[in-house]
Design an enzyme around this catalytic site. Structure first.
Site, PDB file in Angstrom:
ATOM      1  N   LYS A  89      52.073  34.886  37.007  1.00  0.00           N
ATOM      2  CA  LYS A  89      51.134  35.146  38.100  1.00  0.00           C
ATOM      3  C   LYS A  89      51.872  34.925  39.419  1.00  0.00           C
ATOM      4  O   LYS A  89      52.662  33.982  39.544  1.00  0.00           O
ATOM      5  CB  LYS A  89      49.938  34.189  37.983  1.00  0.00           C
ATOM      6  CG  LYS A  89      48.877  34.403  39.061  1.00  0.00           C
ATOM      7  CD  LYS A  89      47.648  33.520  38.833  1.00  0.00           C
ATOM      8  CE  LYS A  89      46.615  33.702  39.926  1.00  0.00           C
ATOM      9  NZ  LYS A  89      45.395  32.900  39.711  1.00  0.00           N
ATOM     10  N   SER A 114      40.687  34.901  39.715  1.00  0.00           N
ATOM     11  CA  SER A 114      41.737  35.492  40.523  1.00  0.00           C
ATOM     12  C   SER A 114      42.934  35.997  39.711  1.00  0.00           C
ATOM     13  O   SER A 114      43.752  36.750  40.233  1.00  0.00           O
ATOM     14  CB  SER A 114      42.217  34.444  41.543  1.00  0.00           C
ATOM     15  OG  SER A 114      42.819  33.343  40.868  1.00  0.00           O
ATOM     16  N   SER A 159      39.374  30.996  37.196  1.00  0.00           N
ATOM     17  CA  SER A 159      40.306  32.104  37.431  1.00  0.00           C
ATOM     18  C   SER A 159      41.213  32.474  36.265  1.00  0.00           C
ATOM     19  O   SER A 159      41.933  33.465  36.341  1.00  0.00           O
ATOM     20  CB  SER A 159      41.171  31.811  38.661  1.00  0.00           C
ATOM     21  OG  SER A 159      40.425  32.014  39.833  1.00  0.00           O
TER      22      SER A 159
END
EC number: 6.3.5.7
Length: 484
Positions: free
Chosen positions: A76, A151, A175
């Site tokens: 990420k 997210s 998330s």
């Protein structure tokens, strides 16, 4: 190759059925061919990945391979990567090249996992739909007119489309779990302090926690073995002896006590999601688990409490982005104040600004007691609710998200509706507990996620409970059309 789980890829590498270079090339080709319609990657590091794959093959030839050596993965874009752009989904860091690796990145490098690239995400991890990213929205591979969740939407979409065997995520209010649910994959948010936050760009420091995202619970266990562990560089890292998260995967569920929180099954839960979750509960009963209702009376306060605590911490953490040392800087500032104001005004997106404003307000002298202090008291009550529930049950089960993936643009104009998509996940972060989402079927062709919540440091049991369900279902094996 992309249909195999990490455990299967690891076995194939051990038997010599394929090399890490071949595997890495295969996934890089998939990203090149298929990610155009998804936008799940911000940066693809093909050269670096192939060099790391070659090194992994050499290491295997010397007999020095670990369980995941040579299995490619993605990071990420919130984790700092030495010499590779780390944007955190923001214009503010669009040209930022980190001078060091985050602990999580170091650990995967040490294991010998080639990094395919960095995945798209909501700006500074603030969002539930991956629509706040400076790099544009990520699309859900099950229906590209819909959101992947956020997210960690880029990580979830990339794993679901089998563009990577796994990806890291971070979870501040859901998330990892919410995008895992919306994309039909498995995602684990470990106990707070399990995974080092060093080099992970901070949003809300008392809530943020990194974790693995992959097709199966077994894969997440293997990844958690690499990711977790004490790190003296992170003051919130917990010093505990190393644990094997795969140890309880094959434990039978006979006598396991599962709690169903009545607050998670009421108004606002989509009928299709409720049906899939009910079917999963029946499956658990067949596996020998005992199911009973539990109460989490303060969980309804989790969203308002979170949207005081998280913005307060974010307003403090994001004060460092001022246009002076790194990150975006406005052109031709008149003076220092102009440099600060314009650099931040031009560098941050709307949702990030909204949260900074709310957080600064909540921390201001006249309102600190009324908002921040009260939110922290509610947080304690939420943790106490869980503690009482875990006196009666071993695992808490419910839906991960109240609905399946919603349409792109559907909730962007209404922040409160967007915030409510994390209504079942946020309480877990406020309490610091481990939680995970696993695929539990479909509603109108879109994946439904089942959330499992455990007591502190009980990840091995959670992963076992998930693995037992996955050994009698095949939802985690389903691949979206066009990505087979």
């Amino acid at each position: 190759m992309h249909e195999k789980t990490i455990a299967e890829l690891s076995a194939a590498l051990t038997k010599g059925e394929c090399s890490s270079v071949e595997l890495t090339e295969h996934f890089l080709k998939r990203i090149e061919a298929l990610d155009g319609g998804l936008n799940s990657f911000v940066t693809v590091t093909a050269e670096q990945a192939l060099a790391q794959a070659k090194a992994a093959d050499d290491r295997r030839a010397r007999g020095e391979a670990g369980p995941l050596t040579g299995v490619p993965m993605a990071q990420k874009d919130i984790f700092c990567t030495d010499g590779v752009r780390t944007t955190c989904g923001s214009k503010m860091l669009d040209n930022f090249i980190a001078p060091y690796d985050a602990t999580v990145v170091e650990r995967f490098k040490a294991e010998g996992c080639p990094m395919l690239g960095k995945t798209n995400m909501d700006e500074f991890a603030m969002g539930s739909s991956n629509e706040t990213s400076f790099h544009g929205p990520v699309k859900n591979p099950w229906d590209t007119a819909r959101v992947p969740g956020g997210s960690s939407g880029g990580s979830a979409a990339a794993v679901a489309a089998r563009l990577t065997p796994s990806a890291t995520g971070t979870d501040t209010g859901g998330s990892i779990r919410q995008p895992a649910a919306l994309c039909g994959i498995t995602g684990l948010k470990p106990t707070y302090g399990r995974v080092s936050r060093w080099g992970m760009i901070a949003f809300a420091s008392s809530l943020d926690q990194g974790g693995p995202m992959a097709a199966t619970a077994e894969d997440c266990a293997l990844l958690a073995n690499v990711m977790s562990g004490f790190d003296p560089r992170d003051s919130t890292s917990i010093e505990r002896p190393a644990e094997d998260f795969t140890a309880r995967l094959n434990e039978p569920l006979k006598g396991l006590r599962i709690g169903l929180p009545r607050e998670f099954f009421g108004e606002g839960l989509d009928a299709g999601v409720a049906k899939a979750v009910d079917e999963a509960i029946e499956q658990y009963k067949q596996l020998g688990a005992e199911v009973k209702e539990v109460g989490l009376p303060n969980s309804g306060l989790s969203v308002p409490a979170y949207y005081v605590v998280a913005p307060a911490e974010c307003s403090s953490n994001l004060a460092r982005f001022d246009g002076v040392r790194y990150g975006y800087r406005c052109e031709n500032p008149k003076d220092l104040m102009d440099l600060y104001t314009r650099s931040r005004g031009e560098g941050f997106g709307a949702e990030v600004k909204r949260r900074i404003m709310v957080g600064t307000y909540a921390l201001s002298a006249g309102y600190f007691d009324a908002y921040y202090l009260k939110a922290q008291k509610i947080r304690r009550l939420i943790a106490d609710d869980f503690a009482r529930a875990f006196e009666e049950v071993d695992v808490i089960l419910g839906p991960t998200s109240p609905s399946t993936a919603f349409r792109l643009g559907e909730k962007t104009d209404d922040p409160v509706t967007m915030y409510l998509s994390d209504i079942y996940t946020i309480a877990v972060n406020l309490a610091g507990l481990p939680g995970m989402s696993i695929p539990a079927g479909f509603s109108d062709g879109l994946p439904v996620g089942l959330q499992l919540i455990g007591n502190y440091f009980d990840e091995a049991r959670l992963l076992g409970v998930a693995h037992q369900y996955q050994s009698v279902t095949d939802w985690h094996r389903r691949i979206p059309k066009g990505f087979e």
